[in-house]
Design a protein around this motif. Sequence first.
Motif, PDB file in Angstrom:
ATOM      1  N   SER A 216       0.823  -1.201   0.000  1.00  0.00           N
ATOM      2  CA  SER A 216       0.000   0.000   0.000  1.00  0.00           C
ATOM      3  C   SER A 216       0.863   1.258   0.000  1.00  0.00           C
ATOM      4  N   LEU A 217       1.908   1.265   0.812  1.00  0.00           N
ATOM      5  CA  LEU A 217       2.769   2.450   0.901  1.00  0.00           C
ATOM      6  C   LEU A 217       3.558   2.672  -0.383  1.00  0.00           C
ATOM      7  N   ARG A 218       3.935   1.589  -1.055  1.00  0.00           N
ATOM      8  CA  ARG A 218       4.636   1.741  -2.338  1.00  0.00           C
ATOM      9  C   ARG A 218       3.733   2.418  -3.370  1.00  0.00           C
ATOM     10  N   VAL A 219       2.473   1.964  -3.428  1.00  0.00           N
ATOM     11  CA  VAL A 219       1.544   2.593  -4.360  1.00  0.00           C
ATOM     12  C   VAL A 219       1.260   4.025  -3.928  1.00  0.00           C
ATOM     13  N   ALA A 220       1.152   4.243  -2.626  1.00  0.00           N
ATOM     14  CA  ALA A 220       0.894   5.598  -2.116  1.00  0.00           C
ATOM     15  C   ALA A 220       1.989   6.562  -2.538  1.00  0.00           C
ATOM     16  N   GLU A 221       3.233   6.085  -2.551  1.00  0.00           N
ATOM     17  CA  GLU A 221       4.340   6.943  -2.985  1.00  0.00           C
ATOM     18  C   GLU A 221       4.150   7.429  -4.416  1.00  0.00           C
ATOM     19  N   THR A 222       3.627   6.559  -5.267  1.00  0.00           N
ATOM     20  CA  THR A 222       3.434   6.952  -6.671  1.00  0.00           C
ATOM     21  C   THR A 222       2.327   7.994  -6.815  1.00  0.00           C
ATOM     22  N   GLN A 223       1.450   8.089  -5.802  1.00  0.00           N
ATOM     23  CA  GLN A 223       0.346   9.046  -5.830  1.00  0.00           C
ATOM     24  C   GLN A 223       0.652  10.303  -5.010  1.00  0.00           C
ATOM     25  N   GLY A 224       1.826  10.334  -4.380  1.00  0.00           N
ATOM     26  CA  GLY A 224       2.152  11.453  -3.499  1.00  0.00           C
ATOM     27  C   GLY A 224       1.360  11.432  -2.207  1.00  0.00           C
ATOM     28  N   LEU A 225       0.922  10.245  -1.784  1.00  0.00           N
ATOM     29  CA  LEU A 225       0.046  10.126  -0.620  1.00  0.00           C
ATOM     30  C   LEU A 225       0.669   9.285   0.493  1.00  0.00           C
ATOM     31  N   GLU A 226       2.003   9.145   0.488  1.00  0.00           N
ATOM     32  CA  GLU A 226       2.617   8.239   1.454  1.00  0.00           C
ATOM     33  C   GLU A 226       2.414   8.682   2.902  1.00  0.00           C
TER      34      GLU A 226
END
Length: 264
Positions: free
Chosen positions: A178-188
Amino acid sequence: MKPRVALLGLGEAGYAIASGLSTHAHVTGFDPAWTDRPAGFTVLGSAAEAVAGAEVVIALTAAADAPGALASALGNTADGAVYLDLSTASPDLKRDLAATATAHGLTFAEGVLMAPVLRLLVKTPVLAAGPGAGRAAALLSACGMDITPLGGEVGEAAARKLLRSIVVKGLTALMVESLRVAETQGLEEWCYDHLVDTLTEVDGDVIRKLLDGTVRHSARRVAEMEAAASMAGTAGESAVMTRATVEVLRSVPGRGVPRFGTAL
């Protein structure tokens, strides 16, 4: 007179437990990878030397090394000694170890560590099972350990540990994904804070509602997780855990979820 305890395996966990036990017991240890460092216990040059005279032998190795550790102790222990295997191994491997130990006249117990050792050290909770569990628990608890004997069925402690691992390690993998994908969205940062808030609220009632809701809304949740997997794929992430969640949710209409206690 202090009891005699031997440790086979002096990695971080074994070293911490040996150090804690040394306050109340005469502790000897062996590890083929041992490098000289300060120790409040006696490190010897072979397993045979380490286990000689010990009332309890604690093996704290990787599962792959557990058979070798047991083999190194056979024929070298004192009469009546208990061999306590603390490897994170499958119930089947624990039963194989028990059969080998019994065939050589050694009383066997299997145990599992139920919390990170470097946080609680010698006080790390241990579950133990097998013929020698009660005796090992009595002696080692008097030396500062926190051991709960479960009874004589070898494999019961290992099963409990691995059931916990499915949740704890699986949850960790889900958070990483989840955090890896969040990084790509700027939402980490938001994602991390939301994980903390969500997990802080978890109790028995929340778990029951999650299971009940999955039974009633599995089709909708499959679609939701397929969308999450698609988002992850667009972001260049494999979404292995998310896709596995889809497969589990798809099985719910046909298999349901286990019913126990007051759940569902």
